[in-house]
Design a protein around this motif. Structure first.
Motif, PDB file in Angstrom:
ATOM      1  N   TYR A 215       0.596  -1.900  -3.230  1.00 40.05           N
ATOM      2  CA  TYR A 215       0.348  -3.333  -3.367  1.00 40.05           C
ATOM      3  C   TYR A 215       1.350  -3.913  -4.377  1.00 40.05           C
ATOM      4  O   TYR A 215       1.032  -4.089  -5.554  1.00 40.05           O
ATOM      5  N   PRO A 216       2.571  -4.190  -3.933  1.00 40.37           N
ATOM      6  CA  PRO A 216       3.609  -4.670  -4.859  1.00 40.37           C
ATOM      7  C   PRO A 216       3.336  -6.060  -5.415  1.00 40.37           C
ATOM      8  O   PRO A 216       3.836  -6.399  -6.491  1.00 40.37           O
ATOM      9  N   LYS A 217       2.541  -6.866  -4.695  1.00 35.32           N
ATOM     10  CA  LYS A 217       2.179  -8.193  -5.180  1.00 35.32           C
ATOM     11  C   LYS A 217       0.662  -8.360  -5.095  1.00 35.32           C
ATOM     12  O   LYS A 217       0.138  -9.125  -4.280  1.00 35.32           O
ATOM     13  N   PRO A 218      -0.068  -7.658  -5.941  1.00 29.33           N
ATOM     14  CA  PRO A 218      -1.538  -7.649  -5.828  1.00 29.33           C
ATOM     15  C   PRO A 218      -2.150  -8.987  -6.228  1.00 29.33           C
ATOM     16  O   PRO A 218      -1.663  -9.676  -7.124  1.00 29.33           O
ATOM     17  N   LEU A 219      -3.227  -9.324  -5.550  1.00 30.25           N
ATOM     18  CA  LEU A 219      -3.973 -10.548  -5.840  1.00 30.25           C
ATOM     19  C   LEU A 219      -5.425 -10.234  -6.192  1.00 30.25           C
ATOM     20  O   LEU A 219      -6.033 -10.930  -7.006  1.00 30.25           O
ATOM     21  N   HIS A 220      -5.954  -9.172  -5.611  1.00 29.25           N
ATOM     22  CA  HIS A 220      -7.373  -8.867  -5.729  1.00 29.25           C
ATOM     23  C   HIS A 220      -7.632  -7.782  -6.768  1.00 29.25           C
ATOM     24  O   HIS A 220      -6.799  -6.883  -6.957  1.00 29.25           O
ATOM     25  N   ALA A 221      -8.779  -7.846  -7.419  1.00 29.77           N
ATOM     26  CA  ALA A 221      -9.099  -6.888  -8.473  1.00 29.77           C
ATOM     27  C   ALA A 221      -9.147  -5.464  -7.946  1.00 29.77           C
ATOM     28  O   ALA A 221      -8.771  -4.518  -8.646  1.00 29.77           O
ATOM     29  N   PRO A 277     -12.106 -28.185   6.645  1.00 32.89           N
ATOM     30  CA  PRO A 277     -10.645 -28.347   6.644  1.00 32.89           C
ATOM     31  C   PRO A 277     -10.062 -28.773   5.299  1.00 32.89           C
ATOM     32  O   PRO A 277      -9.011 -28.260   4.894  1.00 32.89           O
ATOM     33  N   LEU A 278     -10.700 -29.727   4.621  1.00 30.24           N
ATOM     34  CA  LEU A 278     -10.155 -30.182   3.338  1.00 30.24           C
ATOM     35  C   LEU A 278     -10.200 -29.073   2.293  1.00 30.24           C
ATOM     36  O   LEU A 278      -9.249 -28.879   1.537  1.00 30.24           O
ATOM     37  N   ALA A 279     -11.309 -28.340   2.259  1.00 25.64           N
ATOM     38  CA  ALA A 279     -11.435 -27.251   1.301  1.00 25.64           C
ATOM     39  C   ALA A 279     -10.428 -26.146   1.600  1.00 25.64           C
ATOM     40  O   ALA A 279      -9.777 -25.607   0.684  1.00 25.64           O
ATOM     41  N   CYS A 280     -10.283 -25.813   2.870  1.00 27.99           N
ATOM     42  CA  CYS A 280      -9.330 -24.769   3.248  1.00 27.99           C
ATOM     43  C   CYS A 280      -7.891 -25.178   2.943  1.00 27.99           C
ATOM     44  O   CYS A 280      -7.082 -24.369   2.474  1.00 27.99           O
ATOM     45  N   ARG A 281      -7.576 -26.441   3.186  1.00 26.99           N
ATOM     46  CA  ARG A 281      -6.200 -26.906   2.912  1.00 26.99           C
ATOM     47  C   ARG A 281      -5.918 -26.893   1.410  1.00 26.99           C
ATOM     48  O   ARG A 281      -4.819 -26.521   0.977  1.00 26.99           O
ATOM     49  N   ALA A 282      -6.904 -27.295   0.607  1.00 28.86           N
ATOM     50  CA  ALA A 282      -6.725 -27.251  -0.842  1.00 28.86           C
ATOM     51  C   ALA A 282      -6.503 -25.820  -1.311  1.00 28.86           C
ATOM     52  O   ALA A 282      -5.590 -25.537  -2.099  1.00 28.86           O
ATOM     53  N   ALA A 283      -7.345 -24.883  -0.834  1.00 30.76           N
ATOM     54  CA  ALA A 283      -7.215 -23.488  -1.231  1.00 30.76           C
ATOM     55  C   ALA A 283      -5.889 -22.895  -0.755  1.00 30.76           C
ATOM     56  O   ALA A 283      -5.261 -22.106  -1.468  1.00 30.76           O
ATOM     57  N   LEU A 284      -5.466 -23.294   0.434  1.00 37.11           N
ATOM     58  CA  LEU A 284      -4.190 -22.812   0.958  1.00 37.11           C
ATOM     59  C   LEU A 284      -3.048 -23.221   0.041  1.00 37.11           C
ATOM     60  O   LEU A 284      -2.166 -22.403  -0.282  1.00 37.11           O
ATOM     61  N   GLU A 285      -3.063 -24.460  -0.409  1.00 39.84           N
ATOM     62  CA  GLU A 285      -1.999 -24.935  -1.302  1.00 39.84           C
ATOM     63  C   GLU A 285      -2.076 -24.236  -2.653  1.00 39.84           C
ATOM     64  O   GLU A 285      -1.040 -23.866  -3.233  1.00 39.84           O
ATOM     65  N   VAL A 286      -3.282 -24.033  -3.168  1.00 36.81           N
ATOM     66  CA  VAL A 286      -3.445 -23.314  -4.440  1.00 36.81           C
ATOM     67  C   VAL A 286      -2.861 -21.909  -4.325  1.00 36.81           C
ATOM     68  O   VAL A 286      -2.117 -21.448  -5.206  1.00 36.81           O
ATOM     69  N   GLN A 287      -3.189 -21.209  -3.246  1.00 36.81           N
ATOM     70  CA  GLN A 287      -2.693 -19.847  -3.079  1.00 36.81           C
ATOM     71  C   GLN A 287      -1.183 -19.810  -2.873  1.00 36.81           C
ATOM     72  O   GLN A 287      -0.505 -18.881  -3.337  1.00 36.81           O
ATOM     73  N   ARG A 288      -0.635 -20.809  -2.198  1.00 35.55           N
ATOM     74  CA  ARG A 288       0.819 -20.875  -2.040  1.00 35.55           C
ATOM     75  C   ARG A 288       1.499 -21.083  -3.387  1.00 35.55           C
ATOM     76  O   ARG A 288       2.535 -20.476  -3.674  1.00 35.55           O
ATOM     77  N   ILE A 289       0.910 -21.919  -4.224  1.00 40.99           N
ATOM     78  CA  ILE A 289       1.475 -22.155  -5.559  1.00 40.99           C
ATOM     79  C   ILE A 289       1.426 -20.881  -6.388  1.00 40.99           C
ATOM     80  O   ILE A 289       2.393 -20.539  -7.093  1.00 40.99           O
ATOM     81  N   ILE A 290       0.313 -20.160  -6.313  1.00 42.63           N
ATOM     82  CA  ILE A 290       0.192 -18.900  -7.045  1.00 42.63           C
ATOM     83  C   ILE A 290       1.295 -17.933  -6.627  1.00 42.63           C
ATOM     84  O   ILE A 290       1.916 -17.263  -7.464  1.00 42.63           O
ATOM     85  N   GLU A 292       4.283 -18.745  -4.937  1.00 37.91           N
ATOM     86  CA  GLU A 292       5.630 -19.279  -5.137  1.00 37.91           C
ATOM     87  C   GLU A 292       6.048 -19.269  -6.597  1.00 37.91           C
ATOM     88  O   GLU A 292       7.226 -19.074  -6.913  1.00 37.91           O
ATOM     89  N   HIS A 293       5.104 -19.476  -7.497  1.00 39.72           N
ATOM     90  CA  HIS A 293       5.420 -19.512  -8.934  1.00 39.72           C
ATOM     91  C   HIS A 293       5.110 -18.195  -9.630  1.00 39.72           C
ATOM     92  O   HIS A 293       5.183 -18.123 -10.864  1.00 39.72           O
ATOM     93  N   ASN A 294       4.777 -17.185  -8.859  1.00 38.43           N
ATOM     94  CA  ASN A 294       4.527 -15.845  -9.403  1.00 38.43           C
ATOM     95  C   ASN A 294       3.526 -15.910 -10.565  1.00 38.43           C
ATOM     96  O   ASN A 294       3.725 -15.297 -11.623  1.00 38.43           O
ATOM     97  N   LEU A 295       2.440 -16.636 -10.361  1.00 42.51           N
ATOM     98  CA  LEU A 295       1.495 -16.870 -11.447  1.00 42.51           C
ATOM     99  C   LEU A 295       0.692 -15.633 -11.818  1.00 42.51           C
ATOM    100  O   LEU A 295       0.216 -15.521 -12.957  1.00 42.51           O
ATOM    101  N   VAL A 296       0.524 -14.695 -10.896  1.00 44.34           N
ATOM    102  CA  VAL A 296      -0.199 -13.471 -11.253  1.00 44.34           C
ATOM    103  C   VAL A 296       0.593 -12.686 -12.298  1.00 44.34           C
ATOM    104  O   VAL A 296       0.007 -12.071 -13.198  1.00 44.34           O
ATOM    105  N   HIS A 297       1.913 -12.741 -12.204  1.00 52.91           N
ATOM    106  CA  HIS A 297       2.744 -12.111 -13.246  1.00 52.91           C
ATOM    107  C   HIS A 297       2.503 -12.799 -14.592  1.00 52.91           C
ATOM    108  O   HIS A 297       2.397 -12.129 -15.630  1.00 52.91           O
ATOM    109  N   ASN A 298       2.398 -14.118 -14.586  1.00 56.33           N
ATOM    110  CA  ASN A 298       2.127 -14.835 -15.833  1.00 56.33           C
ATOM    111  C   ASN A 298       0.746 -14.472 -16.368  1.00 56.33           C
ATOM    112  O   ASN A 298       0.551 -14.368 -17.585  1.00 56.33           O
TER     113      ASN A 298
END
Length: 430
Positions: A215-221, A277-290, A292-298
């Motif tokens: 898992y080179p880019k892990p997201l889950h505990a 749909p609105l909730a899924c689209r919001a979560a999709l954008e949040v996960q894309r930001i995480i 794209e900005h490598n926030l798990v590394h931060n």
């Protein structure tokens, strides 16, 4: 970054704001599902979106039951769930029933299902017998206890074991010891039970899981080597949508979904706003930001700093028993006696008092309070969980402010909080 999420929600409203997912699919839900399935390295097969963590747990319990009914051969006797003492999995009746938070269960105990039992948590600070007990020995003892509970209930009667990889509100960011979840997995596999991992608080990058070759880019505990096992069913919520919209998810692996696909072909459960749909689209954008900005590394980098500074600043405080955590998910447990680990009495409401003081001027900080880790009702802890975008400067400010609040609380109310030796639990001199 929040602007991008708002734009995504507005864009989704121009397309479709709501449709009943029993009859219609939306690209927002489909794309979010693909992103999450991909984030598991293909271990999970399907995602089910609802509006809260409690709903996700309810769905997980129902899916586990349906799996045992639809697999070949069917096992209709599997109706028992095993969880852990001092656990919390939600406020709906099913989630409360499986959880072990005594205070939160109390009012509703007569309404709760009796098809649930609990074993000891993996809580090394209080669970290890003495300083001479090794982690391996501790794991073997917990494994034996879980195995014994399967035997007591009848192995063929147990549907699933439910646990948080890193315990949140109930214990205050308690990490498992190495090898614990591998032992749990062994017991579940031995008797044909499913493993449900509740990542509602600790998931979606919150603990900053460590990358591995698998898992080179892990997201889950569960992808962190400290956990090291793949669940059959998992739940996520808080970090999924970042609070922009109410959303949670249940994910199931291929074994579970194959049983349904070769059986009824559908999950016998539903919610009015599932896959919104609105909730899924919001979560999709949040996960894309995480991503794209490598926030798990931060999260990993700033989390290491947060833990280091907390221990340096508060480790020797006479009322601080334990400082634990991973990533941006840290807990501080308070005790009357550091040597015996004796907790404060429930009526002394230490954690709540610290939280209330922190919310006041000039501190203006929210230190999430919790209690109930010892004998179900006593024990006080606070949680510290900054945003994934936190900077080193902000981490320093958070630690300094947290220390000021704790110092002021025990100094101001020193006469109420005395150690067993008769001395006041006051400032440690910093």
């Amino acid at each position: 970054m929040s602007g991008k999420v708002r734009e995504a929600i507005n864009d989704q409203m121009k397309s479709v704001s709501y449709c009943h997912s029993l009859f219609y699919a939306t690209s927002a839900a489909e794309h979010l599902a693909k992103l999450l399935i991909d984030s598991t390295g293909g271990e999970m097969a399907r995602a089910f979106f609802i509006s809260s963590g409690s709903e996700a747990i309810e769905a997980a319990l129902k899916l586990a039951r349906q799996y045992h009914l639809e697999k070949k051969p069917s096992e209709p006797r599997r109706t028992q769930f095993i969880a852990r003492q001092q656990s919390y999995h939600g406020t709906t009746l099913g989630a409360l029933a499986v959880g072990g938070h005594v205070a939160r269960r109390a009012l509703f105990e007569p309404l709760l299902s009796e098809n649930n039992s609990r074993v000891s948590p993996c809580y090394s600070y209080r669970g290890m017998q003495n300083a001479n007990e090794s982690e391996d020995s501790y794991v073997r003892r917990l494994e034996a206890e879980l195995d014994a509970e399967f035997q007591r209930l009848g192995p063929a009667n147990v549907a699933a074991f439910v646990a948080e990889p890193v315990v949140g509100a109930a214990l205050g960011c308690v990490l498992p010891v190495k090898g614990y979840f591998e032992a749990v997995r062994r017991v579940c596999d031995r008797y044909g039970a499913l493993l449900i991992l509740d990542e509602i608080m600790c998931g979606s990058g919150r603990i900053g899981p460590v990358p591995t070759a698998r898992y080179p880019k892990p997201l889950h505990a569960w992808q962190d080597p400290l956990v090291g096992v793949v669940p059959d069913i998992m739940t996520v919520a808080k970090g999924l949508g970042g609070g922009y919209m109410p959303i949670a998810a249940m994910l199931a692996n291929h074994r579970v979904m194959d049983a349904l696909q070769h059986g009824s072909g559908s999950f016998g459960h539903g919610q009015t706003y599932q896959g919104h749909p609105l909730a899924c689209r919001a979560a999709l954008e949040v996960q894309r930001i995480i991503q794209e900005h490598n926030l798990v590394h931060n999260v990993r980098r700033q989390g290491a700093l947060l833990g280091k500074l907390l221990r340096a600043k508060l480790g020797s405080h006479p009322a601080v028993g334990d400082i634990r955590g991973r990533g941006l998910f840290w807990g501080i447990e308070f005790v009357r006696d550091k040597v015996t680990k004796e907790p404060f009495e429930p009526g002394e409401v230490v954690a709540s008092g610290i939280h209330e003081l922190g919310m006041q001027e000039p501190h203006n900080i929210s230190l999430y309070p919790g209690n109930g880790s010892v004998a179900g009702r006593s024990e006080d802890h606070i949680l510290i969980a900054p945003a994934y975008t936190v900077t080193g400067h902000e981490v320093q400010f958070i630690v300094d402010t947290t220390a000021q609040v704790i110092e002021e609380f025990f100094h101001r109310y020193g006469d109420r909080y005395r150690t067993r030796s008769g001395g006041r639990v006051m400032s440690s001199g910093r």
